[in-house]
Design a protein around this motif. Structure first.
Motif, PDB file in Angstrom:
ATOM      1  N   ILE A   6      78.841  21.360  34.770  1.00 44.90           N
ATOM      2  CA  ILE A   6      79.881  20.673  35.554  1.00 44.90           C
ATOM      3  C   ILE A   6      79.270  19.757  36.611  1.00 44.90           C
ATOM      4  CG2 ILE A   6      81.755  21.136  37.220  1.00 44.90           C
ATOM      5  CD1 ILE A   6      82.502  23.542  35.308  1.00 44.90           C
ATOM      6  N   GLY A   7      78.165  20.190  37.199  1.00 49.85           N
ATOM      7  CA  GLY A   7      77.519  19.363  38.225  1.00 49.85           C
ATOM      8  C   GLY A   7      77.030  18.014  37.713  1.00 49.85           C
ATOM      9  N   ASP A   8      76.898  17.881  36.392  1.00 48.08           N
ATOM     10  CA  ASP A   8      76.393  16.613  35.817  1.00 48.08           C
ATOM     11  C   ASP A   8      77.509  15.709  35.282  1.00 48.08           C
ATOM     12  OD1 ASP A   8      73.837  17.380  36.313  1.00 48.08           O
ATOM     13  OD2 ASP A   8      73.363  17.990  34.254  1.00 48.08           O
ATOM     14  N   LEU A   9      78.767  16.108  35.448  1.00 52.77           N
ATOM     15  CA  LEU A   9      79.853  15.380  34.771  1.00 52.77           C
ATOM     16  C   LEU A   9      79.967  13.915  35.209  1.00 52.77           C
ATOM     17  CD1 LEU A   9      82.687  18.066  34.583  1.00 52.77           C
ATOM     18  CD2 LEU A   9      81.386  17.069  32.680  1.00 52.77           C
ATOM     19  N   ARG A  10      79.611  13.654  36.474  1.00 48.57           N
ATOM     20  CA  ARG A  10      79.791  12.280  36.980  1.00 48.57           C
ATOM     21  C   ARG A  10      79.019  11.255  36.146  1.00 48.57           C
ATOM     22  NH1 ARG A  10      82.539   9.233  39.779  1.00 48.57           N
ATOM     23  NH2 ARG A  10      83.869  10.844  40.547  1.00 48.57           N
ATOM     24  N   SER A  11      77.955  11.687  35.515  1.00 47.44           N
ATOM     25  CA  SER A  11      77.210  10.715  34.691  1.00 47.44           C
ATOM     26  C   SER A  11      77.737  10.652  33.255  1.00 47.44           C
ATOM     27  CB  SER A  11      75.712  11.028  34.720  1.00 47.44           C
ATOM     28  OG  SER A  11      75.503  12.382  34.409  1.00 47.44           O
ATOM     29  N   HIS A  12      78.930  11.234  33.017  1.00 42.07           N
ATOM     30  CA  HIS A  12      79.494  11.211  31.658  1.00 42.07           C
ATOM     31  C   HIS A  12      80.913  10.644  31.634  1.00 42.07           C
ATOM     32  CE1 HIS A  12      76.219  13.504  29.750  1.00 42.07           C
ATOM     33  NE2 HIS A  12      76.117  14.087  30.926  1.00 42.07           N
ATOM     34  N   ASP A  14      84.157   8.717  30.864  1.00 42.21           N
ATOM     35  CA  ASP A  14      84.677   8.125  29.615  1.00 42.21           C
ATOM     36  C   ASP A  14      84.042   8.698  28.350  1.00 42.21           C
ATOM     37  OD1 ASP A  14      86.484   6.569  31.003  1.00 42.21           O
ATOM     38  OD2 ASP A  14      85.103   4.856  31.163  1.00 42.21           O
ATOM     39  N   GLU A  15      83.217   9.733  28.513  1.00 42.24           N
ATOM     40  CA  GLU A  15      82.651  10.383  27.315  1.00 42.24           C
ATOM     41  C   GLU A  15      83.406  11.685  27.054  1.00 42.24           C
ATOM     42  OE1 GLU A  15      78.448  11.177  27.834  1.00 42.24           O
ATOM     43  OE2 GLU A  15      78.145   9.156  28.634  1.00 42.24           O
ATOM     44  N   THR A  16      83.392  12.117  25.793  1.00 38.72           N
ATOM     45  CA  THR A  16      83.898  13.453  25.481  1.00 38.72           C
ATOM     46  C   THR A  16      82.741  14.438  25.623  1.00 38.72           C
ATOM     47  OG1 THR A  16      85.639  12.653  24.053  1.00 38.72           O
ATOM     48  CG2 THR A  16      84.899  14.908  23.657  1.00 38.72           C
ATOM     49  N   VAL A  17      82.964  15.494  26.397  1.00 36.48           N
ATOM     50  CA  VAL A  17      81.888  16.456  26.673  1.00 36.48           C
ATOM     51  C   VAL A  17      82.336  17.872  26.309  1.00 36.48           C
ATOM     52  CG1 VAL A  17      80.895  15.122  28.588  1.00 36.48           C
ATOM     53  CG2 VAL A  17      82.676  16.838  29.046  1.00 36.48           C
ATOM     54  N   MET A  18      81.356  18.748  26.173  1.00 41.84           N
ATOM     55  CA  MET A  18      81.649  20.169  26.027  1.00 41.84           C
ATOM     56  C   MET A  18      81.197  20.874  27.304  1.00 41.84           C
ATOM     57  SD  MET A  18      79.952  23.166  23.809  1.00 41.84           S
ATOM     58  CE  MET A  18      79.677  22.397  22.337  1.00 41.84           C
ATOM     59  N   ILE A  19      82.104  21.614  27.951  1.00 46.37           N
ATOM     60  CA  ILE A  19      81.715  22.384  29.138  1.00 46.37           C
ATOM     61  C   ILE A  19      82.054  23.849  28.913  1.00 46.37           C
ATOM     62  CG2 ILE A  19      81.902  20.466  30.790  1.00 46.37           C
ATOM     63  CD1 ILE A  19      84.634  21.560  31.601  1.00 46.37           C
ATOM     64  N   MET A  43      82.850  23.143  40.010  1.00 42.90           N
ATOM     65  CA  MET A  43      84.183  23.336  39.428  1.00 42.90           C
ATOM     66  C   MET A  43      84.746  21.984  39.045  1.00 42.90           C
ATOM     67  SD  MET A  43      86.080  26.288  41.512  1.00 42.90           S
ATOM     68  CE  MET A  43      85.530  26.407  43.190  1.00 42.90           C
ATOM     69  N   VAL A  44      85.591  21.982  37.998  1.00 43.52           N
ATOM     70  CA  VAL A  44      86.231  20.731  37.591  1.00 43.52           C
ATOM     71  C   VAL A  44      87.662  21.013  37.145  1.00 43.52           C
ATOM     72  CG1 VAL A  44      85.443  20.834  35.172  1.00 43.52           C
ATOM     73  CG2 VAL A  44      85.918  18.593  36.241  1.00 43.52           C
ATOM     74  N   GLN A  45      88.505  20.007  37.341  1.00 38.92           N
ATOM     75  CA  GLN A  45      89.900  20.134  36.898  1.00 38.92           C
ATOM     76  C   GLN A  45      90.042  19.605  35.476  1.00 38.92           C
ATOM     77  OE1 GLN A  45      93.340  19.295  39.502  1.00 38.92           O
ATOM     78  NE2 GLN A  45      93.826  17.649  38.067  1.00 38.92           N
ATOM     79  N   ILE A  46      90.785  20.345  34.670  1.00 45.03           N
ATOM     80  CA  ILE A  46      91.051  19.929  33.293  1.00 45.03           C
ATOM     81  C   ILE A  46      92.569  19.785  33.151  1.00 45.03           C
ATOM     82  CG2 ILE A  46      90.898  20.668  30.875  1.00 45.03           C
ATOM     83  CD1 ILE A  46      88.485  22.466  32.382  1.00 45.03           C
ATOM     84  N   THR A  47      92.980  18.713  32.552  1.00 48.56           N
ATOM     85  CA  THR A  47      94.412  18.434  32.475  1.00 48.56           C
ATOM     86  C   THR A  47      94.852  18.423  31.015  1.00 48.56           C
ATOM     87  OG1 THR A  47      93.952  16.925  34.276  1.00 48.56           O
ATOM     88  CG2 THR A  47      96.150  16.832  33.370  1.00 48.56           C
ATOM     89  N   GLU A  87      88.411  14.298  36.438  1.00 51.66           N
ATOM     90  CA  GLU A  87      89.147  15.296  35.662  1.00 51.66           C
ATOM     91  C   GLU A  87      88.777  15.161  34.202  1.00 51.66           C
ATOM     92  OE1 GLU A  87      93.388  14.997  35.818  1.00 51.66           O
ATOM     93  OE2 GLU A  87      93.385  12.857  35.373  1.00 51.66           O
ATOM     94  N   ILE A  88      89.064  16.221  33.463  1.00 54.32           N
ATOM     95  CA  ILE A  88      88.775  16.205  32.031  1.00 54.32           C
ATOM     96  C   ILE A  88      90.111  16.303  31.312  1.00 54.32           C
ATOM     97  CG2 ILE A  88      87.777  17.561  30.150  1.00 54.32           C
ATOM     98  CD1 ILE A  88      85.406  18.107  31.838  1.00 54.32           C
ATOM     99  N   GLN A  89      90.315  15.411  30.320  1.00 55.79           N
ATOM    100  CA  GLN A  89      91.525  15.512  29.515  1.00 55.79           C
ATOM    101  C   GLN A  89      91.230  16.429  28.335  1.00 55.79           C
ATOM    102  OE1 GLN A  89      91.447  11.420  29.402  1.00 55.79           O
ATOM    103  NE2 GLN A  89      92.444  11.259  31.404  1.00 55.79           N
ATOM    104  N   LEU A  90      91.945  17.538  28.310  1.00 56.83           N
ATOM    105  CA  LEU A  90      91.640  18.610  27.348  1.00 56.83           C
ATOM    106  C   LEU A  90      91.814  18.141  25.908  1.00 56.83           C
ATOM    107  CD1 LEU A  90      90.991  21.652  27.006  1.00 56.83           C
ATOM    108  CD2 LEU A  90      93.453  22.071  27.010  1.00 56.83           C
ATOM    109  N   GLU A  91      90.814  18.412  25.083  1.00 58.36           N
ATOM    110  CA  GLU A  91      90.923  18.134  23.648  1.00 58.36           C
ATOM    111  C   GLU A  91      90.897  19.423  22.836  1.00 58.36           C
ATOM    112  OE1 GLU A  91      87.967  15.126  22.731  1.00 58.36           O
ATOM    113  OE2 GLU A  91      88.924  13.707  24.105  1.00 58.36           O
ATOM    114  N   SER A  92      89.934  20.331  23.136  1.00 60.52           N
ATOM    115  CA  SER A  92      89.923  21.604  22.417  1.00 60.52           C
ATOM    116  C   SER A  92      89.510  22.727  23.347  1.00 60.52           C
ATOM    117  CB  SER A  92      88.962  21.540  21.224  1.00 60.52           C
ATOM    118  OG  SER A  92      87.632  21.631  21.684  1.00 60.52           O
TER     119      SER A  92
END
Ligand code: ATP
Length: 439
Positions: A6-12, A14-19, A43-47, A87-92
């Motif tokens: 989660i601490g590295d999300l800022r460098s991703h 517009d990408e789809t990531v797995m957390i 921590m990160v918010q997922i919508t 924020e992360i837009q939930l996919e799976s």
């Protein structure tokens, strides 16, 4: 897909990531679901917009807080989100381990309403999740790394001495005895004899961070039956002063390193600014310490009249803090009567030994050791120890052993002092006491 922390999300963005992490909060609203996922880095918010995928929405609705989850989704920059503006837009969503509900206690609840310490220790796997604990053990890791760095820069080697022994290494009291095939063995009360063997072995300077065992039946806030001891021993010393001056510089180095790496987190989580100690630390002889106790009106009990008890350590610590600003103070020249036989004598009745008091708590005992065979044998006899029982140890001093000294310092006591914690059970990974062998 590789996991992103989660601490590295800022460098991703517009990408789809797995957390991966624990469900910290779930807000399940009519049309939208908000999840907060937590890992060791943040921590990160997922919508999730429910109409997008009703099945996924139904699965999210079944989730309990603290469940272990794997989530994929697209990272979006969203300045209105409090948690890092992301924020992360939930996919799976994959549920790796659904947490039972209710939890034994709420690790992220109101700090002032946490359950009693003993209950939290029963549920240490949950208790460790608390923000304070994660930080505490990260501080411990950084500190141990700094100690090793300091020692290695100063020509020390690391040893790992055995914890099973054929004879006691300290006094006969506080000794765990166990069946050992046809005979008996003892759990090491300290690595003392084996550190000294390294002096006879020509290593010159050694350290060890390892477990020691004390069958101490007391229930204090600073004793455990098993603890991690930070031990060192150095050769060719002129006196105990060489050992103290090495230790104080090492502590200063470690405090500085912890402050550089964790200073702002310590301020945010524990609410104080970590102060790097100035060296040299003040030094008092035992006689001077007793004069201070007299002056401040602290009464030692008759059986401790030549010693210090925990209240006296606090009183002397406070006096030194007020008069010099130092949180640390060395007490030197302890009577031989209350020291082990291997401490070098200074005159007839005193020793070349010291304790380090930090924040009013004893955290170290050290000394120049007696390296002269005949004197050592005489001192063992004076303490009523039969030389036959420890001849293997005495043999270290028969074939060229340099003058040397060292100390033992409790890791968890140092953390108590550094992070201003009132109880050692809070600063050890898993407490062991007379009544606690589980978890
Ligand atoms: P105390 O007087 O507090 O019982 P001690 O004089 O028996 O301690 P030493 O044998 O001098 O302790 O051990 C060196 C260091 O190891 C102590 O200064 C302390 O930091 C740590 N230590 C000793 N006993 C314990 C214990 N039972 N639990 C945790 N740490 C301990």
């Amino acid at each position: 897909m590789l996991r992103t922390v989660i601490g590295d999300l800022r460098s991703h963005i517009d990408e789809t990531v797995m957390i991966k992490g624990w469900l910290h909060v779930l807000r399940d609203q009519k049309k939208i679901q908000f999840l907060v996922l937590r890992d060791r880095t943040g921590m990160v918010q997922i919508t999730h917009w429910k109409p997008n995928d009703e099945d996924l929405a139904a699965l999210v609705s079944t989730l309990t807080t603290e469940s272990a989850l794997t989530i994929t989704g697209k990272v979006a920059d969203n300045p209105s989100v409090k948690l890092g503006g992301l924020e992360i837009q939930l996919e799976s969503l994959q549920v790796d381990n659904l947490a039972e509900n209710p939890l034994p206690f709420e690790p992220f609840g109101d700090k002032d309403n946490l359950p009693a310490l003993d209950y939290r220790l029963d549920w240490r796997s949950i208790d460790l999740r608390r923000t304070e604990n994660l930080l505490l053990f990260r501080v411990q890791t950084t500190m141990e790394m700094a100690l090793r760095e300091f020692w290695i820069q100063n020509g020390f080697m690391e040893i790992h001495s055995p914890k099973l022994m054929g004879s006691p290494s300290e006094s006969g009291a506080e000794l765990f005895e166990l069946a050992y095939f046809e005979t008996k063995a003892y759990l090491a009360q300290s690595p003392q004899f084996y550190k000294q063997m390294a002096m006879a072995g020509g290593f010159e300077n050694v350290f060890e961070i390892g477990p020691v065992f004390r069958a101490d039946p007391s229930f204090t806030s600073r004793h455990m039956t098993e603890f991690t001891s930070i031990d060192m021993e150095m050769s060719w010393v002129d006196s105990e002063e060489d050992v103290m001056s090495n230790q104080e510089r090492m502590l200063q180095y470690a405090y500085q390193r912890v402050k550089d790496v964790h200073g702002s987190e310590i301020e945010a989580v524990f609410g104080f600014t970590l102060a790097v100690p100035a060296v040299p630390f003040p030094r008092l002889t035992m006689v001077q310490a007793h004069e201070i106790l007299n002056q401040v009106g602290y009464q030692l009990s008759p059986e401790k009249k030549n010693d210090l008890d925990p209240g006296a350590e606090r009183a002397v610590g406070e006096y030194i803090k007020q008069t010099t600003g130092s949180d640390f103070v060395y007490i030197t020249e302890w009577p031989f009567a209350i020291r082990p036989f291997y401490h070098m004598k200074k005159g007839e009745n005193l020793t070349r030994s010291f304790d380090l008091i930090a924040g009013g708590l004893e955290i170290t005992t050290g000394a120049q050791r007696e390296h002269r065979y005949d004197v050592l044998v005489a001192q063992a006899k004076e303490k009523g120890l039969s030389p036959d029982l420890i001849q293997y140890y005495l043999d270290f001093f028969r074939y060229g052993c340099p003058p040397h000294g060292g100390y033992g310092m409790g890791l968890s006591r140092l953390l108590m002092v550094m992070l201003k914690q009132p109880n050692i059970r809070e600063t050890v990974y898993l407490f062991r006491g007379p009544n606690r062998l589980q978890p």
